[in-house]
Design an enzyme around this catalytic site. Sequence first.
Site, PDB file in Angstrom:
ATOM      1  N   LYS B  90      37.540 -62.794  69.367  1.00  0.00           N
ATOM      2  CA  LYS B  90      38.332 -63.991  69.683  1.00  0.00           C
ATOM      3  C   LYS B  90      37.525 -65.280  69.563  1.00  0.00           C
ATOM      4  O   LYS B  90      38.084 -66.335  69.260  1.00  0.00           O
ATOM      5  CB  LYS B  90      38.935 -63.862  71.080  1.00  0.00           C
ATOM      6  N   GLU B 112      47.234 -69.007  75.750  1.00  0.00           N
ATOM      7  CA  GLU B 112      47.862 -67.853  76.382  1.00  0.00           C
ATOM      8  C   GLU B 112      46.877 -66.698  76.256  1.00  0.00           C
ATOM      9  O   GLU B 112      46.024 -66.703  75.368  1.00  0.00           O
ATOM     10  CB  GLU B 112      49.166 -67.493  75.664  1.00  0.00           C
ATOM     11  N   SER B 379      37.112 -54.391  67.582  1.00  0.00           N
ATOM     12  CA  SER B 379      37.376 -55.800  67.874  1.00  0.00           C
ATOM     13  C   SER B 379      36.811 -56.296  69.202  1.00  0.00           C
ATOM     14  O   SER B 379      36.545 -57.483  69.359  1.00  0.00           O
ATOM     15  CB  SER B 379      38.878 -56.066  67.817  1.00  0.00           C
TER      16      SER B 379
END
Lengths: 264, 393
Positions: B90, B112, B379
Amino acid sequence: MGRIGDKFESLRAKNEKALIVYLTAGDPSLAVTKELIFELEKAGVDILEIGVPFSDPTADGPVIQAASQRALKTGTTLASVLKMVADIRLSSQIPIVLFGYFNPIFAYGVEKFARTASEAGVDGVLVVDLPPEEARELRVYSDAAGLDFISLVAPTSGKDRMKTILKTATGFLYYVSITGVTGTAAPKVEDVAREVGKIRKLTKMPIAVGFGISNAKQAKAIGAVADGIVIGSAVVKLIDENRNNSELVKVISNYTREIKEALR
Amino acid sequence: MKTLPDKNGHFDIFGGRYAAETLMPALLELEDAYDKVRKDKSFIREFDWYRREYAGRPTPLYYARRLTSVLGGAKIYLKREDLNHTGSHKINNTLGQALLARRMGKKKVIAETGAGQHGVATATVAALFGMECKIFMGEEDIRRQAPNVFRMKILGAEVVPVKSGTATLKDAMNEAMRYWVGSVRDTFYIIGTTAGPHPYPMMVRNFQSVIGLEIKKQIKKMEGGNPDVLIACVGGGSNAMGAFYAFRNEKKVTMFGVEAAGRGMNTTEHSASINGGKVGVLHGNKTYLLQDDHGQVRDAYSIAAGLDYPGVGPEHAYFAATKRATYVTVTDDEAVEAFSFLSRQEGIIPALESAHAIAYAMKIAPAMKKNKTMVICLSGRGDKDAQTIIETM
């Protein structure tokens, strides 16, 4: 010209401003919504905005979000709302705008929606998440069916943006009086007057103002600078507060009558 | 493949900009601003510097020797996005968007979050650049991802609990969009996945595409060419699109996006919008959506909070429709099993989201020849999921 255009024209001749009332269809039930519509027409409401409930109303504040949830729980669908409008048309000529989000229309089928809505007697559609850039897929059918495409202008829309919107808007223009979701702040009259003035220079189309007007005093002040005002969250809230009151319809009709008086 | 999206953000029939008018000027402004920086050498240099010196890129492409030998088929590599600063991919995107926000003069950011990975990555860059930060998070996710909630608070962000709907990612995004409608003049919305209205899906993809570009370079050095198979989990799809994008024109690379089947595809409790949904419009774009016959969006479910979303990025919808990538599903149980398996075999605790990709690899690797290579995008790391795993035991 359709019912919406005729309405603004006749009001203009009487030097009156339009009272547009929003109701979430199916809250508390479609039967009550229908009853309310007839009573509101008698109370002097000029145009109705019928909210088609959606699971994810991202442009709405807590009041209309909750109403949408309640309406969905009672099983309200776009199909049942269209049927209700068809029933109302048997005995009423009040202009009706369907207000909502695109996905229920897309799921119903845009072509079928335009045809059915027009046959039911819907006069215009206001699809919150369908800006001019995306509107073609609906308007190919809705324009052909004679439905007005009511467009929003926001306080954040600059002059170029206004021009883009005005190029394709029909019926009337809906000026969003606050930078925010529905029913979450009171509009500042001087700001609204300034922005509406800017729009006036670009179009002759009627301009209605909404998203935060809740009483007769605000209605009068905003009505003085626009062609109409929209009351939404305030009515929806009043309906919720009176949902177990046997006088519900009377309460709402008295409330709207008072606001209409301020616009005459 | 042609270069997409088109100028209005469409990937064929998918994508677009289905947004309320109040947000349209901001989206157009963002598109302009992003258009300028994407070719601006000083921005590219700055972004590279932060990725390298702050986030720790490039991340390793790790040859998983034991996993390969136990499964007995294809040679398996893990792209270690879990080793990024903050513990997931991210940060690739939040660094890019925060640098852009700074150039646009915006001092407040909102985001969010589902699993909290994007929330933490946003809170991190907000601290780094001295920005005020609000994170919208569903109450259910606040409960199951408590460690990440603490991390966001430590970093100085305000975590806003969202109660509506199932109180998960979709509802957090609804609330973030509503807040943005009211604060759009001075606030930058850092969307965490390749969804939302244009230009977000394109911009997030581009910021994440470093994953695939690195894989390409690294595997070439190690194996002399492209991988045969590429696997990544898909919620909104940012790590998967980041991994896939560099290979979109490499027809010999088979790509699998793994959706969350939750309690099973024969139930309604899953998050597989491509495998179990229909085309619709939500959160500003047209894509595959979990919805009922009347166009009401259904609640998604997955044990992995980061996959618990009823839509999917529009470019994945396009890849699925054109068959450029294949989208498959993995259940909660399979993901939990893969979570333990990777932890025990390699000493790497994967995020439950990434464990979905591992689980699919476990299904297909054994049947592949030993000279074939497979890259799995790992990830994120799984420390945040300890509580959820304990509850399943």
